[in-house]
Design a protein around this motif. Sequence first.
Motif, PDB file in Angstrom:
ATOM      1  N   GLN A 205      -1.355   2.766  -8.852  1.00 11.96           N
ATOM      2  CA  GLN A 205      -0.548   1.628  -8.680  1.00 11.96           C
ATOM      3  C   GLN A 205       0.765   2.351  -8.605  1.00 11.96           C
ATOM      4  OE1 GLN A 205      -1.951   0.687 -12.670  1.00 11.96           O
ATOM      5  NE2 GLN A 205      -3.724  -0.209 -12.063  1.00 11.96           N
ATOM      6  N   LEU A 206       1.089   3.150  -8.793  1.00 11.15           N
ATOM      7  CA  LEU A 206       2.562   3.575  -8.077  1.00 11.15           C
ATOM      8  C   LEU A 206       2.735   4.325  -6.854  1.00 11.15           C
ATOM      9  CD1 LEU A 206       3.884   5.154 -11.954  1.00 11.15           C
ATOM     10  CD2 LEU A 206       3.826   3.362 -10.849  1.00 11.15           C
ATOM     11  N   THR A 207       1.472   4.614  -6.436  1.00 12.69           N
ATOM     12  CA  THR A 207       2.080   4.625  -5.017  1.00 12.69           C
ATOM     13  C   THR A 207       2.332   3.724  -4.107  1.00 12.69           C
ATOM     14  OG1 THR A 207       0.378   6.609  -5.356  1.00 12.69           O
ATOM     15  CG2 THR A 207       0.251   5.750  -3.331  1.00 12.69           C
ATOM     16  N   ASP A 208       1.580   2.703  -4.474  1.00 11.28           N
ATOM     17  CA  ASP A 208       1.373   1.314  -4.050  1.00 11.28           C
ATOM     18  C   ASP A 208       2.848   0.516  -4.052  1.00 11.28           C
ATOM     19  OD1 ASP A 208      -0.966   1.936  -3.013  1.00 11.28           O
ATOM     20  OD2 ASP A 208      -2.409   0.743  -4.842  1.00 11.28           O
ATOM     21  N   LYS A 209       3.327   0.635  -5.380  1.00 16.56           N
ATOM     22  CA  LYS A 209       4.553   0.490  -5.236  1.00 16.56           C
ATOM     23  C   LYS A 209       6.058   0.837  -4.498  1.00 16.56           C
ATOM     24  CE  LYS A 209       3.858  -1.608 -10.888  1.00 16.56           C
ATOM     25  NZ  LYS A 209       4.685  -1.667 -12.145  1.00 16.56           N
ATOM     26  N   TRP A 210       5.268   2.229  -4.557  1.00 10.09           N
ATOM     27  CA  TRP A 210       6.342   2.688  -3.426  1.00 10.09           C
ATOM     28  C   TRP A 210       6.532   2.584  -2.301  1.00 10.09           C
ATOM     29  CZ3 TRP A 210       7.055   6.254   0.607  1.00 10.09           C
ATOM     30  CH2 TRP A 210       8.005   7.158   0.199  1.00 10.09           C
ATOM     31  N   PHE A 211       5.049   2.343  -1.570  1.00 10.62           N
ATOM     32  CA  PHE A 211       4.974   1.695  -0.928  1.00 10.62           C
ATOM     33  C   PHE A 211       5.227  -0.217  -0.387  1.00 10.62           C
ATOM     34  CE2 PHE A 211       2.847   5.725   0.426  1.00 10.62           C
ATOM     35  CZ  PHE A 211       2.579   6.338   1.528  1.00 10.62           C
ATOM     36  N   GLU A 212       4.953   0.227  -1.200  1.00  8.59           N
ATOM     37  CA  GLU A 212       5.621  -2.091  -1.157  1.00  8.59           C
ATOM     38  C   GLU A 212       7.098  -2.194  -1.203  1.00  8.59           C
ATOM     39  OE1 GLU A 212       4.227  -3.800  -4.609  1.00  8.59           O
ATOM     40  OE2 GLU A 212       2.187  -3.689  -3.816  1.00  8.59           O
ATOM     41  N   ARG A 213       8.093  -0.562  -1.658  1.00 10.66           N
ATOM     42  CA  ARG A 213       9.207  -1.166  -1.511  1.00 10.66           C
ATOM     43  C   ARG A 213       9.623  -0.925  -0.246  1.00 10.66           C
ATOM     44  NH1 ARG A 213      12.404   0.038  -6.185  1.00 10.66           N
ATOM     45  NH2 ARG A 213      13.664   1.425  -5.378  1.00 10.66           N
ATOM     46  N   GLY A 214       8.820   0.203   0.552  1.00 11.42           N
ATOM     47  CA  GLY A 214       9.306   0.281   2.088  1.00 11.42           C
ATOM     48  C   GLY A 214       8.617  -0.061   2.890  1.00 11.42           C
ATOM     49  N   GLY A 215       7.796  -1.615   2.534  1.00  3.70           N
ATOM     50  CA  GLY A 215       7.003  -2.533   3.564  1.00  3.70           C
ATOM     51  C   GLY A 215       6.422  -2.273   4.471  1.00  3.70           C
ATOM     52  N   VAL A 216       5.675  -1.020   3.365  1.00  2.00           N
ATOM     53  CA  VAL A 216       4.165  -0.378   4.557  1.00  2.00           C
ATOM     54  C   VAL A 216       3.159  -0.745   3.532  1.00  2.00           C
ATOM     55  CG1 VAL A 216       5.214  -0.090   6.767  1.00  2.00           C
ATOM     56  CG2 VAL A 216       4.604   1.512   4.858  1.00  2.00           C
ATOM     57  N   GLN A 217       2.129  -0.068   3.989  1.00  2.00           N
ATOM     58  CA  GLN A 217       1.037  -0.108   3.506  1.00  2.00           C
ATOM     59  C   GLN A 217       0.780   1.623   3.650  1.00  2.00           C
ATOM     60  OE1 GLN A 217      -1.043  -1.422   1.265  1.00  2.00           O
ATOM     61  NE2 GLN A 217       0.458  -3.582   1.660  1.00  2.00           N
ATOM     62  N   PRO A 218       0.220   2.647   2.749  1.00  2.63           N
ATOM     63  CA  PRO A 218      -0.025   3.795   3.034  1.00  2.63           C
ATOM     64  C   PRO A 218      -1.458   4.204   3.769  1.00  2.63           C
ATOM     65  CG  PRO A 218      -0.935   3.126   0.669  1.00  2.63           C
ATOM     66  CD  PRO A 218      -0.223   1.385   1.414  1.00  2.63           C
ATOM     67  N   ARG A 219      -0.991   4.952   4.467  1.00  4.51           N
ATOM     68  CA  ARG A 219      -2.008   4.985   5.719  1.00  4.51           C
ATOM     69  C   ARG A 219      -3.107   6.235   5.259  1.00  4.51           C
ATOM     70  NH1 ARG A 219       1.126   7.381  10.725  1.00  4.51           N
ATOM     71  NH2 ARG A 219      -1.054   7.522  11.481  1.00  4.51           N
ATOM     72  N   ALA A 220      -4.370   5.859   4.717  1.00  2.00           N
ATOM     73  CA  ALA A 220      -5.213   6.294   3.837  1.00  2.00           C
ATOM     74  C   ALA A 220      -6.152   6.513   4.778  1.00  2.00           C
ATOM     75  CB  ALA A 220      -5.824   4.898   3.270  1.00  2.00           C
ATOM     76  N   GLY A 221      -5.714   8.085   4.780  1.00  2.00           N
ATOM     77  CA  GLY A 221      -7.437   8.813   5.358  1.00  2.00           C
ATOM     78  C   GLY A 221      -8.514   9.007   4.876  1.00  2.00           C
ATOM     79  N   ILE A 222      -8.191   9.087   3.363  1.00  2.00           N
ATOM     80  CA  ILE A 222      -8.627   9.352   2.784  1.00  2.00           C
ATOM     81  C   ILE A 222      -9.007   8.712   1.246  1.00  2.00           C
ATOM     82  CG2 ILE A 222     -10.728  11.492   1.499  1.00  2.00           C
ATOM     83  CD1 ILE A 222      -9.993  13.431   3.064  1.00  2.00           C
ATOM     84  N   LEU A 223     -10.149   8.572   0.501  1.00  2.00           N
ATOM     85  CA  LEU A 223      -9.985   7.378  -0.437  1.00  2.00           C
ATOM     86  C   LEU A 223     -11.061   8.422  -1.871  1.00  2.00           C
ATOM     87  CD1 LEU A 223      -8.884   5.095  -2.929  1.00  2.00           C
ATOM     88  CD2 LEU A 223     -11.464   4.025  -1.643  1.00  2.00           C
ATOM     89  N   LEU A 224      -9.847   8.719  -2.796  1.00  2.00           N
ATOM     90  CA  LEU A 224     -11.101   9.679  -3.481  1.00  2.00           C
ATOM     91  C   LEU A 224     -10.841   8.854  -5.004  1.00  2.00           C
ATOM     92  CD1 LEU A 224     -10.651  13.460  -1.559  1.00  2.00           C
ATOM     93  CD2 LEU A 224     -12.553  11.950  -1.998  1.00  2.00           C
ATOM     94  N   ASP A 225     -11.332   9.798  -6.280  1.00  2.00           N
ATOM     95  CA  ASP A 225     -11.634   8.790  -7.423  1.00  2.00           C
ATOM     96  C   ASP A 225     -11.581  10.292  -8.398  1.00  2.00           C
ATOM     97  OD1 ASP A 225     -13.937   9.630  -7.851  1.00  2.00           O
ATOM     98  OD2 ASP A 225     -15.359   8.021  -7.973  1.00  2.00           O
ATOM     99  N   SER A 226     -11.290  11.549  -7.971  1.00  2.00           N
ATOM    100  CA  SER A 226     -11.801  13.067  -8.553  1.00  2.00           C
ATOM    101  C   SER A 226     -10.249  13.451  -8.255  1.00  2.00           C
ATOM    102  CB  SER A 226     -12.587  13.792  -8.491  1.00  2.00           C
ATOM    103  OG  SER A 226     -12.622  15.207  -8.859  1.00  2.00           O
ATOM    104  N   LEU A 227      -9.200  13.745  -9.220  1.00  2.00           N
ATOM    105  CA  LEU A 227      -8.122  14.865  -9.005  1.00  2.00           C
ATOM    106  C   LEU A 227      -8.445  16.332  -7.614  1.00  2.00           C
ATOM    107  CD1 LEU A 227      -5.960  14.150 -12.112  1.00  2.00           C
ATOM    108  CD2 LEU A 227      -4.932  13.890  -9.576  1.00  2.00           C
TER     109      LEU A 227
END
Length: 297
Positions: A205-227
Motif C-alpha cells: 500500500q505504501l509502495t503504491d502511494k509512492w508511485f502514485e505521487r510520481g504519476g506512474v504504476q510500478p513496473r512489476a516483474g514479480i508479485l510475491l507474498d513472502s518477504l
Amino acid sequence: MNLNLIKLQIVELLDKHKKITSVADELGLKQPTVTYHLKNLEQQLGEKLFESRMDKMILTESGRAFLHYAVKINALAAEAERVVKEFSQADRGTLKIGASYVPATYILPKILGKFGEQHPGVTLSLSVKPSPVIKEMLASHEIDLGILSTESFYLPSLHSQALCEDELVLVFAPSHPFAEMIELSPAAILSANFILHNKESSTRQLTDKWFERGGVQPRAGILLDSLEAIKQSLSSGKHVSFISRLAVQEEVDRGELLMCPIPDYHFHRHIFYSYNRDRHYSPLVGLFIELLRSVKL
C-alpha cells in the motif's frame, strides 16, 4: 426470549460444518437434540435460519444476519470463562496473539521464546495475517493482542501504542546497476523493475502511494507474498523492492543485499501493539506487553 449459548454455538458450528451430525459430534450431543435446539431457536425468532441444499445446511439471509452476533457472543462467552480461570491459575492459560508479517517474522520469535521461558505454563497462540485482518480480529475478539506494522490509525474500539518505527527502504543486490550510482533519483526508481508485495500488505500500500505521487504504476516483474522469497529473488540483480529495514538488516550486514533511503518518501509506518478496549485486560496481556516494551527493537 431464551437464547442460551448452546443454540448460538449450534448456529456457528452448523455454518462451519454444514451438517447436523458433525455439529452433534463436536458438541457431544445427539443429533435429535441439535435439531430440537435449532428448530426451537427458529420458532423463537420467527425466522428460518438454515435451509437444506444438496444434503448441506446453508444459512438464509436471516441466518447470516444472526450468525454475525452469534459469533461475537460465543467469543465473549469463551473469553469470560478463560479470564475467570486466570485468577485461579496464576501463571497458566492461553494468550492469543495476532501479528502482521514483519513483526511476526523479525521481532516476535525471540520475544515469544523469552516469554515461554519466563511463563512455561502459558500456551501462546500466534496468527500471522496482514495488518487490516489483525485489526478485524481484534475488533471481533478473536485475539487478545495484535502486533502490527502499519501507518498510524484510529479505531474507537482499539487501544494502540507505537513500539518503534518500521521504515521502508529501497533494496537491491550488489550486482544491480543501482549499486554503481552515487545518488538515486525518483525517476530512476520509477523506471526500475520491481518485485511487489501482495496487495493486502501495508508495504504494498505504501509502495503504491509512492508511485502514485510520481504519476506512474510500478513496473512489476514479480508479485510475491513472502518477504523471504522477495529477498531471495532480489539476488539475481534484475529487480528492486521496497522492504522494511527490520526485515532486511541482516542481509545488508552480511553484504548480500544493499539498501538506501527512498527519495521523496514522506510516509511513516510503525510497529504497534493493540488490544480491544472492551476486552478484559488480562494479567497475561499485561505481562507480554511489559516484555515487548523492555526489548530493544
